[in-house]
Write a protein that holds these residues in place. Sequence first.
Motif, PDB file in Angstrom:
ATOM      1  N   LEU A   1       4.120  -3.159   0.737  1.00 39.89           N
ATOM      2  CA  LEU A   1       4.108  -4.348   1.591  1.00 39.89           C
ATOM      3  C   LEU A   1       4.961  -5.460   0.982  1.00 39.89           C
ATOM      4  N   GLY A   2       4.922  -5.583  -0.344  1.00 42.47           N
ATOM      5  CA  GLY A   2       5.760  -6.573  -1.024  1.00 42.47           C
ATOM      6  C   GLY A   2       7.242  -6.318  -0.815  1.00 42.47           C
ATOM      7  N   LEU A   3       7.633  -5.042  -0.816  1.00 45.37           N
ATOM      8  CA  LEU A   3       9.043  -4.714  -0.572  1.00 45.37           C
ATOM      9  C   LEU A   3       9.459  -5.131   0.835  1.00 45.37           C
ATOM     10  N   VAL A   4       8.608  -4.858   1.813  1.00 42.25           N
ATOM     11  CA  VAL A   4       8.929  -5.238   3.187  1.00 42.25           C
ATOM     12  C   VAL A   4       9.105  -6.753   3.283  1.00 42.25           C
ATOM     13  N   VAL A   5       8.182  -7.504   2.689  1.00 42.42           N
ATOM     14  CA  VAL A   5       8.266  -8.968   2.709  1.00 42.42           C
ATOM     15  C   VAL A   5       9.529  -9.435   1.973  1.00 42.42           C
ATOM     16  N   ALA A   6       9.810  -8.835   0.809  1.00 49.66           N
ATOM     17  CA  ALA A   6      10.998  -9.221   0.033  1.00 49.66           C
ATOM     18  C   ALA A   6      12.281  -8.940   0.810  1.00 49.66           C
TER      19      ALA A   6
END
Length: 163
Positions: A100-105
Motif C-alpha cells: 500500500l505504501g508503494l501505491v501511495v508513493a
Amino acid sequence: MPLSSIVIILAMVGYAVYRQSQRHEIVGSSRFKLAIIYGVVGIAIGGYHVPAGGLAWTFLLVSIALSVVVGLARGRFTRVWPENGGVWAQGTPLSIGLFLGLVVAKFALGTVAYFTGVSDSGGIGEVLLMIAVMVAFQAEIVWRRARPLGARESSADGVRVAR
C-alpha cells in the motif's frame, strides 16, 4: 484521471490485498502470474509515456528502483512455511503495508512530477506497471526461500490442499 481508471486501480489493489492475506501454495512455474496480470492490465489501460527529459527519466528510475526495493523487502517479509508436503506463503501486515505504501508513493511521485512541470503524462497504467515490477521481485524472492523447503516447480508435480 477517468473514473474507470480509478475503479480499475481500486479493484486491483483490493484484489492484491485480499490475495496477500490468504495463504497459498508456492509453485515455481506460476510465481510470476500476478506480475503478468498487473503488467498486461497496465499496458491495456495505458497512461504510460516515455519520459521527455532528464528529470522525467530520473523520476521513472526512482519509481522503478522503489518498486524493486519494496518487492525485495516484501519477498523477505512474506511468511513462508512447509506443510502437508507443500510450501505455503502468506502476506504479513508489514508486507501488505509495504504494498500500500508503494501505491501511495507512486501516486505521490506522479503528483510531484505533475505540479513541478516535470511530467504530466503519467497515469494508472504506469502505476500498475510499477506494481508488476514489485510483484515480480517479491515472487522471485519468495520462490528462492521456498525452493529449499520443497516447493513444487510446477502444478504437474501433484496437487496440495490447504488445511
